[in-house]
Design a protein around this motif. Structure first.
Motif, PDB file in Angstrom:
ATOM      1  N   VAL A 189       0.810  -1.211   0.000  1.00  7.91           N
ATOM      2  CA  VAL A 189       0.000   0.000   0.000  1.00  7.91           C
ATOM      3  C   VAL A 189       0.847   1.266   0.000  1.00  7.91           C
ATOM      4  O   VAL A 189       0.359   2.355  -0.323  1.00  7.91           O
ATOM      5  CB  VAL A 189      -0.950  -0.025   1.225  1.00  7.91           C
ATOM      6  N   ARG A 190       2.122   1.158   0.346  1.00  8.91           N
ATOM      7  CA  ARG A 190       2.984   2.346   0.408  1.00  8.91           C
ATOM      8  C   ARG A 190       3.172   3.010  -0.951  1.00  8.91           C
ATOM      9  O   ARG A 190       3.664   4.143  -1.032  1.00  8.91           O
ATOM     10  CB  ARG A 190       4.352   1.970   0.968  1.00  8.91           C
ATOM     11  N   TRP A 191       2.792   2.313  -2.014  1.00  8.93           N
ATOM     12  CA  TRP A 191       2.963   2.882  -3.354  1.00  8.93           C
ATOM     13  C   TRP A 191       2.104   4.125  -3.562  1.00  8.93           C
ATOM     14  O   TRP A 191       2.356   4.917  -4.468  1.00  8.93           O
ATOM     15  CB  TRP A 191       2.629   1.826  -4.404  1.00  8.93           C
ATOM     16  N   VAL A 192       1.090   4.335  -2.725  1.00  6.11           N
ATOM     17  CA  VAL A 192       0.266   5.542  -2.867  1.00  6.11           C
ATOM     18  C   VAL A 192       1.088   6.796  -2.595  1.00  6.11           C
ATOM     19  O   VAL A 192       0.735   7.882  -3.071  1.00  6.11           O
ATOM     20  CB  VAL A 192      -0.957   5.504  -1.933  1.00  6.11           C
ATOM     21  N   ALA A 193       2.176   6.686  -1.838  1.00  6.92           N
ATOM     22  CA  ALA A 193       3.025   7.843  -1.575  1.00  6.92           C
ATOM     23  C   ALA A 193       3.804   8.256  -2.813  1.00  6.92           C
ATOM     24  O   ALA A 193       4.392   9.343  -2.844  1.00  6.92           O
ATOM     25  CB  ALA A 193       3.991   7.555  -0.426  1.00  6.92           C
ATOM     26  N   VAL A 194       3.815   7.394  -3.830  1.00  4.59           N
ATOM     27  CA  VAL A 194       4.518   7.697  -5.080  1.00  4.59           C
ATOM     28  C   VAL A 194       3.542   8.101  -6.177  1.00  4.59           C
ATOM     29  O   VAL A 194       3.683   9.158  -6.799  1.00  4.59           O
ATOM     30  CB  VAL A 194       5.353   6.485  -5.543  1.00  4.59           C
ATOM     31  N   ALA A 195       2.539   7.272  -6.419  1.00  2.00           N
ATOM     32  CA  ALA A 195       1.643   7.480  -7.552  1.00  2.00           C
ATOM     33  C   ALA A 195       0.195   7.692  -7.162  1.00  2.00           C
ATOM     34  O   ALA A 195      -0.664   7.795  -8.044  1.00  2.00           O
ATOM     35  CB  ALA A 195       1.744   6.288  -8.513  1.00  2.00           C
ATOM     36  N   GLY A 196      -0.110   7.753  -5.885  1.00  5.38           N
ATOM     37  CA  GLY A 196      -1.471   7.999  -5.456  1.00  5.38           C
ATOM     38  C   GLY A 196      -2.371   6.785  -5.637  1.00  5.38           C
ATOM     39  O   GLY A 196      -1.924   5.671  -5.950  1.00  5.38           O
ATOM     40  N   ILE A 197      -3.658   7.014  -5.465  1.00  7.06           N
ATOM     41  CA  ILE A 197      -4.635   5.935  -5.583  1.00  7.06           C
ATOM     42  C   ILE A 197      -4.633   5.349  -6.992  1.00  7.06           C
ATOM     43  O   ILE A 197      -4.740   4.142  -7.179  1.00  7.06           O
ATOM     44  CB  ILE A 197      -6.035   6.459  -5.211  1.00  7.06           C
ATOM     45  N   GLY A 198      -4.483   6.211  -8.002  1.00  7.32           N
ATOM     46  CA  GLY A 198      -4.464   5.733  -9.380  1.00  7.32           C
ATOM     47  C   GLY A 198      -3.324   4.766  -9.635  1.00  7.32           C
ATOM     48  O   GLY A 198      -3.489   3.753 -10.326  1.00  7.32           O
ATOM     49  N   GLY A 199      -2.144   5.063  -9.089  1.00 12.63           N
ATOM     50  CA  GLY A 199      -1.007   4.179  -9.271  1.00 12.63           C
ATOM     51  C   GLY A 199      -1.211   2.832  -8.621  1.00 12.63           C
ATOM     52  O   GLY A 199      -0.855   1.787  -9.180  1.00 12.63           O
ATOM     53  N   LEU A 200      -1.817   2.818  -7.432  1.00 14.68           N
ATOM     54  CA  LEU A 200      -2.064   1.555  -6.745  1.00 14.68           C
ATOM     55  C   LEU A 200      -3.154   0.754  -7.462  1.00 14.68           C
ATOM     56  O   LEU A 200      -3.060  -0.471  -7.589  1.00 14.68           O
ATOM     57  CB  LEU A 200      -2.472   1.821  -5.293  1.00 14.68           C
ATOM     58  N   GLU A 201      -4.188   1.430  -7.949  1.00 10.79           N
ATOM     59  CA  GLU A 201      -5.226   0.745  -8.708  1.00 10.79           C
ATOM     60  C   GLU A 201      -4.642   0.105  -9.972  1.00 10.79           C
ATOM     61  O   GLU A 201      -5.021  -1.009 -10.353  1.00 10.79           O
ATOM     62  CB  GLU A 201      -6.343   1.717  -9.082  1.00 10.79           C
ATOM     63  N   PHE A 202      -3.731   0.808 -10.636  1.00 16.62           N
ATOM     64  CA  PHE A 202      -3.119   0.272 -11.852  1.00 16.62           C
ATOM     65  C   PHE A 202      -2.414  -1.047 -11.549  1.00 16.62           C
ATOM     66  O   PHE A 202      -2.578  -2.040 -12.279  1.00 16.62           O
ATOM     67  CB  PHE A 202      -2.131   1.292 -12.418  1.00 16.62           C
ATOM     68  N   ILE A 203      -1.613  -1.079 -10.484  1.00 16.04           N
ATOM     69  CA  ILE A 203      -0.887  -2.295 -10.133  1.00 16.04           C
ATOM     70  C   ILE A 203      -1.856  -3.418  -9.774  1.00 16.04           C
ATOM     71  O   ILE A 203      -1.655  -4.586 -10.149  1.00 16.04           O
ATOM     72  CB  ILE A 203       0.078  -2.026  -8.965  1.00 16.04           C
ATOM     73  N   MET A 204      -2.925  -3.095  -9.061  1.00 14.52           N
ATOM     74  CA  MET A 204      -3.887  -4.112  -8.664  1.00 14.52           C
ATOM     75  C   MET A 204      -4.580  -4.735  -9.878  1.00 14.52           C
ATOM     76  O   MET A 204      -4.699  -5.965  -9.982  1.00 14.52           O
ATOM     77  CB  MET A 204      -4.922  -3.501  -7.716  1.00 14.52           C
ATOM     78  N   VAL A 205      -5.057  -3.891 -10.787  1.00 15.56           N
ATOM     79  CA  VAL A 205      -5.753  -4.417 -11.968  1.00 15.56           C
ATOM     80  C   VAL A 205      -4.777  -5.167 -12.870  1.00 15.56           C
ATOM     81  O   VAL A 205      -5.120  -6.211 -13.446  1.00 15.56           O
ATOM     82  CB  VAL A 205      -6.438  -3.266 -12.732  1.00 15.56           C
ATOM     83  N   TRP A 206      -3.557  -4.653 -13.000  1.00 16.59           N
ATOM     84  CA  TRP A 206      -2.546  -5.336 -13.801  1.00 16.59           C
ATOM     85  C   TRP A 206      -2.264  -6.735 -13.235  1.00 16.59           C
ATOM     86  O   TRP A 206      -2.103  -7.703 -13.980  1.00 16.59           O
ATOM     87  CB  TRP A 206      -1.276  -4.488 -13.838  1.00 16.59           C
ATOM     88  N   THR A 207      -2.211  -6.837 -11.916  1.00 21.87           N
ATOM     89  CA  THR A 207      -2.022  -8.141 -11.280  1.00 21.87           C
ATOM     90  C   THR A 207      -3.147  -9.096 -11.656  1.00 21.87           C
ATOM     91  O   THR A 207      -2.911 -10.273 -11.980  1.00 21.87           O
ATOM     92  CB  THR A 207      -1.956  -7.981  -9.753  1.00 21.87           C
ATOM     93  N   SER A 208      -4.380  -8.618 -11.635  1.00 17.64           N
ATOM     94  CA  SER A 208      -5.515  -9.469 -12.002  1.00 17.64           C
ATOM     95  C   SER A 208      -5.441  -9.902 -13.456  1.00 17.64           C
ATOM     96  O   SER A 208      -5.773 -11.043 -13.798  1.00 17.64           O
ATOM     97  CB  SER A 208      -6.827  -8.720 -11.740  1.00 17.64           C
ATOM     98  N   VAL A 209      -5.019  -9.002 -14.340  1.00 15.74           N
ATOM     99  CA  VAL A 209      -4.877  -9.346 -15.761  1.00 15.74           C
ATOM    100  C   VAL A 209      -3.819 -10.429 -15.949  1.00 15.74           C
ATOM    101  O   VAL A 209      -4.012 -11.385 -16.723  1.00 15.74           O
ATOM    102  CB  VAL A 209      -4.521  -8.091 -16.583  1.00 15.74           C
ATOM    103  N   MET A 210      -2.699 -10.297 -15.237  1.00 14.59           N
ATOM    104  CA  MET A 210      -1.644 -11.300 -15.358  1.00 14.59           C
ATOM    105  C   MET A 210      -2.100 -12.647 -14.805  1.00 14.59           C
ATOM    106  O   MET A 210      -1.744 -13.706 -15.342  1.00 14.59           O
ATOM    107  CB  MET A 210      -0.390 -10.823 -14.642  1.00 14.59           C
ATOM    108  N   LEU A 211      -2.892 -12.634 -13.750  1.00 12.28           N
ATOM    109  CA  LEU A 211      -3.455 -13.883 -13.233  1.00 12.28           C
ATOM    110  C   LEU A 211      -4.372 -14.523 -14.262  1.00 12.28           C
ATOM    111  O   LEU A 211      -4.322 -15.747 -14.489  1.00 12.28           O
ATOM    112  CB  LEU A 211      -4.227 -13.617 -11.944  1.00 12.28           C
ATOM    113  N   ALA A 212      -5.220 -13.715 -14.903  1.00 12.43           N
ATOM    114  CA  ALA A 212      -6.129 -14.244 -15.919  1.00 12.43           C
ATOM    115  C   ALA A 212      -5.344 -14.758 -17.124  1.00 12.43           C
ATOM    116  O   ALA A 212      -5.691 -15.796 -17.707  1.00 12.43           O
ATOM    117  CB  ALA A 212      -7.114 -13.150 -16.350  1.00 12.43           C
TER     118      ALA A 212
END
Length: 593
Positions: A189-212
């Motif tokens: 969650v510390r990534w929000v200090a770099v890229a904000g909520i948008g940056g963390l959402e990007f990583i989360m959705v990207w993770t789901s895409v890679m899982l799929a």
């Protein structure tokens, strides 16, 4: 005959898996962001939604394709509608009290929120599948190279862009973000200090895409034993025979993803380690919480009771005594002056910071619409700041007027450990435009008031995210007691001994570290804006006619050949070597299937 075939496709009997997967998505949405904030829930919900639409959606799975025949076919209506209803139900139940007061459930508002979030999420999934269907050939879905890498980034990019727009126009601000579910996922969650909520959402959705992607690859790549040697199906064979394998391997989606995750986790790990190293002072803050007594009681009785409690709390070893939001109701100028005068006397007598909060209906015509006020007095009895709530809660606060200033309040006299004390309300922290001005005012301790007792997990998550983004300490005082969040320690809950049925006090010892510099303070939501720009390009490539898109990429390929030619022997200005090499930004000429 054609009509009968259309009806059969539209009302075909679904498989058991096709029925169960959306139900599982609904369950994951319920335990995701909102009341529960279970860490893996949003990952699983997006992963299963994507797999459902790819494999069990319109047209059904194909032995030669990773996508159904068409996501816009007639057969897509029922599967998409069923998935949408399950998503909306799960999200709606997860936000039963996003704006309700005192823990009261507002099911109508929460279902409307779930409906809206599901529409946006489903649109993002549709755009992702449209890109895959137009630009990815059946045997290219699992190859390496820039084209495959771009394909995995379409959904996270579009997701961030769409929800950035939603957060900007929604009366609830960032309520609904999947990022808030990761509060317990340190150090991710510390990534929000770099890229904000948008940056963390990007990583989360990207993770789901890679899982799929990995799951689909596993299901569609069938190994079988032949003559004592393991062989693979044509998809795997084409992957191994592709041209430029070494060069394309540098752009392997999985390699790039793992490298990015390594950066995110290493950064977060170092920041978590900083908990043991930072220098800090501490402050003892007492939160006095309660609700107005109502019209049946007199102002004098309530005034005497509240101020006596405040005086008793100021006598103890405390640095700051504050009220929760809307502790009293003020109807006349005389009542307001009397309250201010007594609060001044307490702060000056005991040399304490005193914060009072009340509903002000002095200037309201016929007392129909008032203001939610927060006034802080310094240790000398002077007014440090007078703050009016900027974002009244929809429906729950229709009788409250929004404040004129869209930023926290502070004063030069309210200094504390290399920074100032600021004031706001908890609901105001939902909005990026409000919170990004915190650091500009050199605020180190932001006191946030609330009157709500509901949705504790969501409120604390939003507060903690703002503290990590801005590198400051935020302390909330409300119906659930006192909760402090700092950059290094996102969650400190104060004790809440009940005094009586009318109010109670909660004391919290909060660390006040020196203000921390964060990348987010410099770049803000830049990553989200970049995603918005890329989404415009993505929509254009998906929506434009295929002949126009093919001409565009043919022109790009031609320009690329010209830049990589050693000589220009041909009559058209291109060498034979250049004409024999298919080079462009996507490894080979890209065209619609």
């Amino acid at each position: 005959m054609a009509e009968e075939e259309g009806k059969e496709a539209l009302f075909s009997i679904p498989t058991i898996t096709a029925v169960l997967v959306p139900i599982l998505v609904s369950i994951c949405d319920y335990f995701g962001p909102g009341l529960h904030n279970i860490v893996p829930a949003p990952f699983l919900a997006i992963f299963m939604s994507l797999c459902y639409l790819e494999r069990l959606g319109p047209g059904g799975p194909s032995s030669s394709s990773t996508l159904p025949s068409s996501i816009w076919s007639q057969a897509a209506i029922i599967p998409n509608l069923y998935l949408f209803l399950c998503m909306a139900l799960g999200k709606g139940l997860a936000y039963q009290t996003p704006i309700g007061e005192n823990g009261d459930s507002d099911l109508g508002s929460s279902m409307l929120l779930g409906f809206s979030l599901s529409v946006v999420q489903l649109v993002a999934l549709w755009i992702h599948l449209s890109w895959q269907e137009r630009f990815m050939k059946p045997d290219e879905a699992f190859q390496n190279g820039v084209r495959a890498l771009v394909a995995t980034m379409v959904l996270p990019t579009v997701w961030v862009a769409l929800f950035t727009v939603v957060y900007a126009v929604s009366p609830l601000g960032t309520v609904g973000s999947i990022a808030y579910s990761q509060l317990d996922n340190q150090p991710f969650v510390r990534w929000v200090a770099v890229a904000g909520i948008g940056g963390l959402e990007f990583i989360m959705v990207w993770t789901s895409v890679m899982l799929a992607r990995g799951f689909t690859h596993f299901m569609r790549t069938r190994y079988y034993k032949k003559g004592g040697v393991y062989d693979v199906d044509p998809i795997e064979a084409n992957m191994r025979k592709q041209a430029g394998e070494a060069r394309s391997g540098a752009f392997s989606p999985m390699s790039i993803y793992l490298f990015m995750m390594m950066i995110v986790l290493l950064y977060g790990s170092f920041q978590v380690k900083g908990i043991l190293d930072f220098s800090h002072s501490s402050a003892r803050v007492v939160c006095l919480s309660g609700l107005p007594w109502g019209s049946d009681s007199s102002f004098e009785d309530e005034y005497s009771y509240r101020l006596n409690e405040t005086t008793n709390l100021a006598k103890v070893n405390s640095d700051i005594v504050i009220w929760s939001e809307k502790m009293m109701r003020i109807s006349t100028l005389t009542e307001r002056d009397k309250l201010w005068t007594q609060a001044r006397n307490i702060s000056a007598t005991y040399a304490k910071y005193i914060g009072i909060a009340y509903e002000d209906f002095v200037d309201a015509p016929t007392n129909t619409k008032g203001k939610s006020m927060f006034v802080m007095f310094d240790k000398a009895g002077n007014v440090g700041f007078e703050y009016q709530k900027a974002h009244p809660k929809p429906r729950a606060e229709n009788n409250i007027l929004p404040g004129p200033s869209n930023q926290p309040a502070t004063g030069r006299e309210l200094s504390l450990n290399s920074g100032l004390i600021g004031g706001a309300t908890e609901f105001d922290l939902n909005f990026h435009t409000f919170s990004k001005s915190i650091k500009q005012q050199n605020i180190n301790l932001l006191i946030s008031l609330t009157a709500s007792k509901g949705n504790i997990r969501l409120g604390t998550a939003i507060q903690a995210f703002r503290a990590m983004e801005q590198g400051i300490t935020i302390l909330s005082c409300g119906g659930r007691g006192a909760i402090a969040s700092s950059y290094y320690n996102p969650l400190v809950i104060g004790s809440a001994p009940i005094l009586n049925s009318l109010s109670y006090s909660a004391t919290v010892f909060t660390d006040l570290p020196e203000p921390v510099w964060t990348m987010y303070q410099v770049v803000g939501d830049l990553w989200a804006y970049i995603c918005c720009a890329l989404t415009v390009i993505t929509l254009a490539l998906v929506a434009l006619p295929e002949r126009i898109v093919n001409r565009l990429f043919a022109w790009i390929t031609k320009r690329k050949k010209g830049r990589n030619s050693d000589n220009y022997a041909g009559t058209d200005g291109h060498s034979d070597r250049a004409q024999g090499i298919a080079l462009n930004i996507l490894d080979e000429p890209l065209e619609c299937k």
